[in-house]
Write a protein that holds these residues in place. Structure first.
Motif, PDB file in Angstrom:
ATOM      1  N   LEU A  42       0.814  -1.224   0.000  1.00 52.38           N
ATOM      2  CA  LEU A  42       0.000   0.000   0.000  1.00 52.38           C
ATOM      3  C   LEU A  42       0.844   1.270   0.000  1.00 52.38           C
ATOM      4  N   ARG A  43       2.155   1.111   0.281  1.00 49.59           N
ATOM      5  CA  ARG A  43       3.018   2.312   0.379  1.00 49.59           C
ATOM      6  C   ARG A  43       2.971   3.170  -0.861  1.00 49.59           C
ATOM      7  N   THR A  44       2.902   2.533  -2.046  1.00 46.79           N
ATOM      8  CA  THR A  44       2.877   3.300  -3.299  1.00 46.79           C
ATOM      9  C   THR A  44       1.718   4.286  -3.352  1.00 46.79           C
ATOM     10  N   TYR A  45       0.654   4.007  -2.596  1.00 46.73           N
ATOM     11  CA  TYR A  45      -0.529   4.865  -2.696  1.00 46.73           C
ATOM     12  C   TYR A  45      -0.593   5.915  -1.592  1.00 46.73           C
ATOM     13  N   GLY A  46       0.466   5.990  -0.772  1.00 47.94           N
ATOM     14  CA  GLY A  46       0.552   7.044   0.251  1.00 47.94           C
ATOM     15  C   GLY A  46      -0.653   7.062   1.164  1.00 47.94           C
TER      16      GLY A  46
END
Ligand code: CDP
Length: 315
Positions: free
Chosen positions: A176-180
């Motif tokens: 989920l990190r890519t989606y901030g």
């Protein structure tokens, strides 16, 4: 037919039978695009008076108090009474009420985005919506961008990729990190089997203190939206995620740009074969969705100047 020369090279048609369909679409699409304020306002009014997406699309503590009865939109007769435990996972206020954005990009996952160089244009939108936790790194950035304000997740991905969140949950949180700090929108109350896994996703995000904000589709909104599109002539069992997000965007944004919407297996310019998604070639379940019929409706809105479809590469 001219007689074929013996040993002449056999050029196979890259697009068996699709040329005619694509040519027709391209002819409709090639008319110069102009935004039509009247058509936009009229369509937006029809949509919002039937569906109220701006304050109903997402379940909140305000629109769904403890004790409310949720009626699943995908399963006739299934209902759920909201318990204090489930209520605790709802966000307080609707993230869209009293808000409109000037420009929104809705990014479908079509293979038409491959090598499109549309990343910068997509990221220049004020609000960017993506579908089904798509990959954004490893070279895709240039073509699809990275900015994400809202991303949907079909529970089937959670089952297939993250073991339904029954075992180790860290890989999910890391992905989920890519989606901030975007909103993660889950159809928790569409089918009975979606509910436990969607709640586990919300608990996981909270337990790992991920900045992503999980929210749930309101099944009442999805039901009214399905009725709306049926009234416009769409005969599909389920609406595709992309059409749902494009509809919501029309309510929330003055200028709606769609990328990655192209349900055909060949490129509109050049007819080279395309994969179904920009990141893989998994096929869509045609039993449930009617993507070419949906595309036809979206192309109609494009021609009417209500929204803008982007086919082909970006400058
Ligand atoms: O949830 P679903 O399986 O329908 O979506 P997806 O395959 O993850 O793709 C997201 C959305 O992009 C779809 O719902 C479609 O609206 C759109 N799409 C398209 O127009 N053409 C494709 N070849 C693939 C997806």
């Amino acid at each position: 037919r001219p007689p074929q020369k013996k040993n002449a090279p056999q050029h196979s048609d890259p697009c068996k039978g699709c040329r005619e369909v694509i040519d027709k679409v391209v002819a409709r699409y090639s008319q110069p695009w102009k935004r039509q304020e009247d058509s936009y306002q009229k369509f937006r009014f029809q949509l919002s008076s039937k569906c109220h997406g701006f304050n109903k699309a997402i379940i909140t503590k305000t629109n769904t108090p403890v004790g409310s009865k949720l009626v699943y939109d995908g399963e006739k007769k299934r209902t759920l009474q909201v318990t204090p435990e489930i209520f605790s996972t709802f966000i307080k206020d609707h993230p869209f009420s009293n808000k409109t954005w000037d420009t929104c990009a809705v990014v479908g996952n079509g293979g038409i985005l491959t090598n499109s160089s549309c990343g910068k244009m997509i990221d220049s939108a004020q609000f960017v919506i993506r579908c089904n936790l798509p990959p954004l790194a490893n070279g895709y950035e240039k073509h699809v961008g990275v900015k994400t304000d809202l991303v949907t997740a079909n529970p089937s991905i959670l089952l297939e990729k993250y073991g339904a969140l029954m075992g180790r949950r860290r890989p999910f949180v890391e992905s989920l990190r890519t989606y901030g700090d975007s909103l993660l929108l889950l159809p928790a109350f569409s089918f009975g089997h979606n509910t436990p896994v969607s709640l586990r996703a919300a608990y996981t995000i909270e337990d790992f203190e991920s900045p992503t904000r999980p929210v749930f589709f309101n099944p009442e909104y999805l039901h009214s939206l399905a009725l709306f599109w049926r009234s416009q002539g769409l005969k599909a069992v389920r609406l595709s995620t992309g059409l749902i997000m494009a509809s919501l965007a029309v309510e929330l944004c003055s200028n709606v740009h769609l990328y990655g919407f192209w349900p055909f297996s060949n490129h509109p310019h050049g007819l080279q074969p395309l994969t179904n998604h920009y990141y893989d070639n998994r096929q869509t379940k045609t039993k449930f969705h009617a993507m070419p019929a949906e595309f036809d409706l979206l192309l109609r809105l494009h021609s009417q100047g209500v929204l803008r479809l982007h086919l082909g590469d970006c400058p």
